[in-house]
Scaffold this active site. Structure first.
Site, PDB file in Angstrom:
ATOM      1  N   ASP A 197       4.009   0.103   7.437  1.00 21.18           N
ATOM      2  CA  ASP A 197       4.095  -0.731   8.644  1.00 21.18           C
ATOM      3  C   ASP A 197       5.496  -0.798   9.231  1.00 21.18           C
ATOM      4  OD1 ASP A 197       1.449  -1.302   8.440  1.00 21.18           O
ATOM      5  OD2 ASP A 197       1.675  -3.438   8.016  1.00 21.18           O
ATOM      6  N   VAL A 249      14.957  -7.821  -1.685  1.00 21.51           N
ATOM      7  CA  VAL A 249      16.118  -7.045  -1.246  1.00 21.51           C
ATOM      8  C   VAL A 249      16.705  -7.759  -0.028  1.00 21.51           C
ATOM      9  CG1 VAL A 249      16.856  -4.840  -0.266  1.00 21.51           C
ATOM     10  CG2 VAL A 249      15.176  -4.900  -2.127  1.00 21.51           C
ATOM     11  N   PHE A 270       0.821  -1.219   0.000  1.00 19.61           N
ATOM     12  CA  PHE A 270       0.000   0.000   0.000  1.00 19.61           C
ATOM     13  C   PHE A 270       0.851   1.264   0.000  1.00 19.61           C
ATOM     14  CE2 PHE A 270      -3.172  -3.036   1.565  1.00 19.61           C
ATOM     15  CZ  PHE A 270      -4.239  -2.697   0.761  1.00 19.61           C
ATOM     16  N   GLU A 302     -12.771 -11.359  11.331  1.00 18.96           N
ATOM     17  CA  GLU A 302     -13.272 -11.576   9.967  1.00 18.96           C
ATOM     18  C   GLU A 302     -13.018 -13.013   9.527  1.00 18.96           C
ATOM     19  OE1 GLU A 302     -11.506  -8.382   7.689  1.00 18.96           O
ATOM     20  OE2 GLU A 302     -12.966  -6.933   8.455  1.00 18.96           O
TER      21      GLU A 302
HETATM   22  C1  LIG Z   1      -4.958 -10.293   6.827  1.00 16.46           C
HETATM   23  C2  LIG Z   1      -4.788  -8.799   6.951  1.00 16.46           C
HETATM   24  C3  LIG Z   1      -5.908  -7.979   6.962  1.00 16.46           C
HETATM   25  C4  LIG Z   1      -5.772  -6.592   7.070  1.00 16.46           C
HETATM   26  N1  LIG Z   1      -6.896  -5.807   7.061  1.00 16.46           N
HETATM   27  C5  LIG Z   1      -6.768  -4.466   7.056  1.00 16.46           C
HETATM   28  C6  LIG Z   1      -7.915  -3.627   6.971  1.00 16.46           C
HETATM   29  O1  LIG Z   1      -9.037  -4.112   6.907  1.00 16.46           O
HETATM   30  N2  LIG Z   1      -7.721  -2.279   6.955  1.00 16.46           N
HETATM   31  C7  LIG Z   1      -6.479  -1.721   7.014  1.00 16.46           C
HETATM   32  O2  LIG Z   1      -6.360  -0.483   6.944  1.00 16.46           O
HETATM   33  N3  LIG Z   1      -5.387  -2.473   7.118  1.00 16.46           N
HETATM   34  C8  LIG Z   1      -5.491  -3.842   7.125  1.00 16.46           C
HETATM   35  N4  LIG Z   1      -4.377  -4.622   7.221  1.00 16.46           N
HETATM   36  C9  LIG Z   1      -3.063  -3.987   7.385  1.00 16.46           C
HETATM   37  C10 LIG Z   1      -2.541  -3.493   6.068  1.00 16.46           C
HETATM   38  O3  LIG Z   1      -2.628  -4.498   5.084  1.00 16.46           O
HETATM   39  C11 LIG Z   1      -1.096  -3.050   6.252  1.00 16.46           C
HETATM   40  O4  LIG Z   1      -1.061  -2.067   7.253  1.00 16.46           O
HETATM   41  C12 LIG Z   1      -0.545  -2.473   4.967  1.00 16.46           C
HETATM   42  O5  LIG Z   1      -0.467  -3.494   3.993  1.00 16.46           O
HETATM   43  C13 LIG Z   1       0.834  -1.860   5.189  1.00 16.46           C
HETATM   44  O6  LIG Z   1       1.303  -1.348   3.983  1.00 16.46           O
HETATM   45  P1  LIG Z   1       2.861  -1.373   3.675  1.00 16.46           P
HETATM   46  O7  LIG Z   1       3.033  -0.720   2.356  1.00 16.46           O
HETATM   47  O8  LIG Z   1       3.618  -0.855   4.827  1.00 16.46           O
HETATM   48  O9  LIG Z   1       3.234  -2.924   3.598  1.00 16.46           O
HETATM   49  P2  LIG Z   1       2.644  -4.060   2.665  1.00 16.46           P
HETATM   50  O10 LIG Z   1       1.360  -3.669   2.054  1.00 16.46           O
HETATM   51  O11 LIG Z   1       2.693  -5.303   3.485  1.00 16.46           O
HETATM   52  O12 LIG Z   1       3.709  -4.162   1.506  1.00 16.46           O
HETATM   53  C14 LIG Z   1       5.033  -4.528   1.733  1.00 16.46           C
HETATM   54  C15 LIG Z   1       5.603  -5.038   0.416  1.00 16.46           C
HETATM   55  O13 LIG Z   1       6.998  -5.219   0.578  1.00 16.46           O
HETATM   56  C16 LIG Z   1       7.379  -6.408  -0.059  1.00 16.46           C
HETATM   57  N5  LIG Z   1       8.616  -6.880   0.552  1.00 16.46           N
HETATM   58  C17 LIG Z   1       8.785  -7.352   1.808  1.00 16.46           C
HETATM   59  N6  LIG Z   1      10.063  -7.681   2.013  1.00 16.46           N
HETATM   60  C18 LIG Z   1      10.725  -7.402   0.878  1.00 16.46           C
HETATM   61  C19 LIG Z   1      12.086  -7.537   0.470  1.00 16.46           C
HETATM   62  N7  LIG Z   1      13.011  -8.008   1.291  1.00 16.46           N
HETATM   63  N8  LIG Z   1      12.414  -7.178  -0.796  1.00 16.46           N
HETATM   64  C20 LIG Z   1      11.450  -6.703  -1.652  1.00 16.46           C
HETATM   65  N9  LIG Z   1      10.170  -6.558  -1.301  1.00 16.46           N
HETATM   66  C21 LIG Z   1       9.801  -6.894  -0.056  1.00 16.46           C
HETATM   67  C22 LIG Z   1       6.200  -7.330   0.153  1.00 16.46           C
HETATM   68  O14 LIG Z   1       6.182  -8.368  -0.805  1.00 16.46           O
HETATM   69  C23 LIG Z   1       5.031  -6.375  -0.002  1.00 16.46           C
HETATM   70  O15 LIG Z   1       4.560  -6.317  -1.311  1.00 16.46           O
HETATM   71  C24 LIG Z   1      -4.485  -6.016   7.138  1.00 16.46           C
HETATM   72  C25 LIG Z   1      -3.364  -6.842   7.138  1.00 16.46           C
HETATM   73  C26 LIG Z   1      -3.517  -8.221   7.037  1.00 16.46           C
HETATM   74  C27 LIG Z   1      -2.281  -9.095   7.005  1.00 16.46           C
END
Ligand SMILES: Cc1cc2nc3c(=O)[nH]c(=O)nc-3n(C[C@H](O)[C@H](O)[C@H](O)COP(=O)(O)OP(=O)(O)OC[C@H]3O[C@@H](n4cnc5c(N)ncnc54)[C@H](O)[C@@H]3O)c2cc1C
Length: 439
Positions: free
Chosen positions: A320, A95, A30, A190
């Site tokens: 996150d 990475v 995200f 859920e």
């Molecule tokens: C089951 C579930 C339900 C959820 N429901 C909700 C909800 O209803 N509402 C809400 O607001 N939030 C919800 N969340 C939380 C939300 O999904 C996260 O807060 C959000 O995805 C965080 O965004 P981000 O970009 O930090 O990380 P992410 O969306 O997790 O993206 C991180 C990306 O980094 C990539 N990555 C990781 N390590 C590496 C590496 N070493 N090299 C290259 N790429 C890498 C991963 O593949 C991923 O694509 C939910 C989470 C889960 C697990």
């Protein structure tokens, strides 16, 4: 403003001599996507690196696990997202290390190096088992599409095994038809609702010879109530609704030990189940901690008010993996809404910094998180919504709000259309078309 002087570097990915600054985004979740979208068609080269070739809409993974949606309804190929952005390239690879001093990172093995001028670290969180014995070995996570399919395969295979034993007149093993969900937050609530509906409405018909009175869904929560981030009234509603649906709820109960066929709780209760779903916690991606910078509990990286690393203005940390201050004693919650806002903010900052027109190169001030409230759904027809102003919506209206928001947030028209068609089909027929064991 961004230093445009990075001259004559042969970028191993772009394979050309580029004088433009190179921005690398680690993670197409995200946060990373929101940032990269802001950087489309600007005067900089952008590379988005992800260990997966797709973006995952994590909030709907539980529906993949419970056969309500197909995996490509909730995932979207990252290359497809940026096909119209001439300056953005996508790299598929994990990475493994980031070298802050030399402004480069390694993908997979050390021969695959990517240099950057600006880095946006958006690698998200990973499941945290809090060191509880057996969770990592026998528990099921729900952070990726692969994990959701794995869980779906496992539940369906268990039922096939029971059907086979029945045909041999053997006893129905309770561990095969009991699902334990650990964690009473939105994901656990859920998922528990989704599993009990799968049992009641679908598997009971698919497997008429199985004694469904022995199929159990148990939701275990260490704290005193479900949905602790929401108002107590909503948390009460969630509990009552789940209990009415047949979910057994155990609050003030923490998992102590897990093995192949059982889950032991701290009070000594043993639940006979070979399916523990771990929705009890996450921690920041260890890639962040490996940087050796300041972190807080859960491994989240401390950032300045512009989301850059303290003392390193070329590196931004979002989503996150970041510990971003919000209220005096609070951090921005680890939710999609926070990650998106941080991504848009950093994307805006960098886009302005390379704008050809200097009048656009304005400072946008510190990051300010806008709380959007919280929501969860408890099976069909019940949604719980709490807005930042305290307004609460529940029941059918809350469910419709939940459906609408999730459809809007999904990536791409095709996914939105598919999800709506699947939901309508499931709603009208009580069927789950995706109950496929992928072998
Ligand atoms: C089951 C579930 C339900 C959820 N429901 C909700 C909800 O209803 N509402 C809400 O607001 N939030 C919800 N969340 C939380 C939300 O999904 C996260 O807060 C959000 O995805 C965080 O965004 P981000 O970009 O930090 O990380 P992410 O969306 O997790 O993206 C991180 C990306 O980094 C990539 N990555 C990781 N390590 C590496 C590496 N070493 N090299 C290259 N790429 C890498 C991963 O593949 C991923 O694509 C939910 C989470 C889960 C697990």
């Amino acid at each position: 403003m961004m230093d445009q002087a990075r001259s004559n570097v042969i970028d191993p990915h772009l394979k050309r001599r580029s004088k433009r600054p190179h921005i690398v985004v680690v993670g197409a979740g995200f946060g990373g996507l929101a940032a990269a979208k802001k950087l489309a068609n600007i005067e900089a080269d952008v590379t988005v690196v992800d260990r997966l070739n797709h973006h995952t809409f994590q909030p709907l993974l539980y529906q993949v696990a419970t056969a309500g949606l197909a995996v490509d309804d909730v995932c979207y190929a990252t290359r497809g997202i940026f096909k119209k952005a001439k300056n953005i390239r996508v790299r598929h690879g994990a990475v493994s290390e980031i070298d802050l001093e030399n402004k480069r990172l390694f993908i997979g093995d050390e021969n695959d190096v990517l240099e950057y001028d600006k880095l946006i670290l958006a690698c998200g969180a990973v499941t945290s088992d809090f060191g509880i014995e057996g969770v990592a070995d026998f528990g099921f996570g729900l952070k990726t599409a692969a994990e959701a399919i794995n869980l779906r395969n496992h539940i369906l295979t268990n039922f096939e095994r029971v059907a086979r034993y029945n045909s041999l007149n053997a006893d129905q093993s309770p561990e095969l038809t009991t699902v334990v969900v650990a964690g009473g937050g939105p994901t656990g609530v859920e998922l528990a609702g989704g599993v009990i509906e799968l049992f009641d409405r679908v598997l009971s018909k698919d497997f008429p010879d199985i004694d469904m009175s022995k199929a159990r869904v148990v939701l275990v929560e260490a704290g005193p109530r479900l949905l602790s981030a929401m108002n107590e009234k909503l948390s009460d509603k969630a509990r009552k609704r789940l209990e009415k649906m047949g979910v057994e709820i155990m609050v003030n109960s923490a998992v102590e030990l897990v093995d192949e066929n059982s889950v032991k709780l701290q009070d000594g209760t043993v639940l006979h189940s070979n399916t523990l779903v771990w929705a009890a916690g996450v921690k920041a991606n260890p890639l962040g901690q490996a940087l050796g910078v300041e972190t807080v509990a859960g491994g989240r990286i401390v950032v300045d008010s512009d989301l850059s690393l303290p003392g390193n203005p070329d590196v931004f940390v979002i989503g996150d993996v970041a510990a971003t201050k919000w209220l005096d004693d609070k951090l921005v919650p680890q939710m999609a809404t926070g990650a998106i806002q941080m991504g848009e903010y950093v994307g805006d900052t960098l886009r302005r910094s390379v704008a050809p027109d200097t009048s656009e190169q304005t400072d946008i001030g510190p990051f300010e998180y806008k709380d959007k409230g919280a929501m969860a759904t408890v099976g069909r027809n019940t949604g719980l919504v709490e807005l930042p102003n305290g307004l609460r919506v529940s029941g059918w209206a809350g469910w419709v709000a939940w459906l609408g928001l999730h459809v809007l947030m999904l990536m791409g028209f095709r996914n939105r259309a598919n999800v709506m068609v699947n939901w309508a089909w499931n709603y009208l027929t009580y069927d789950r078309g995706s109950r496929i064991i992928v072998e």
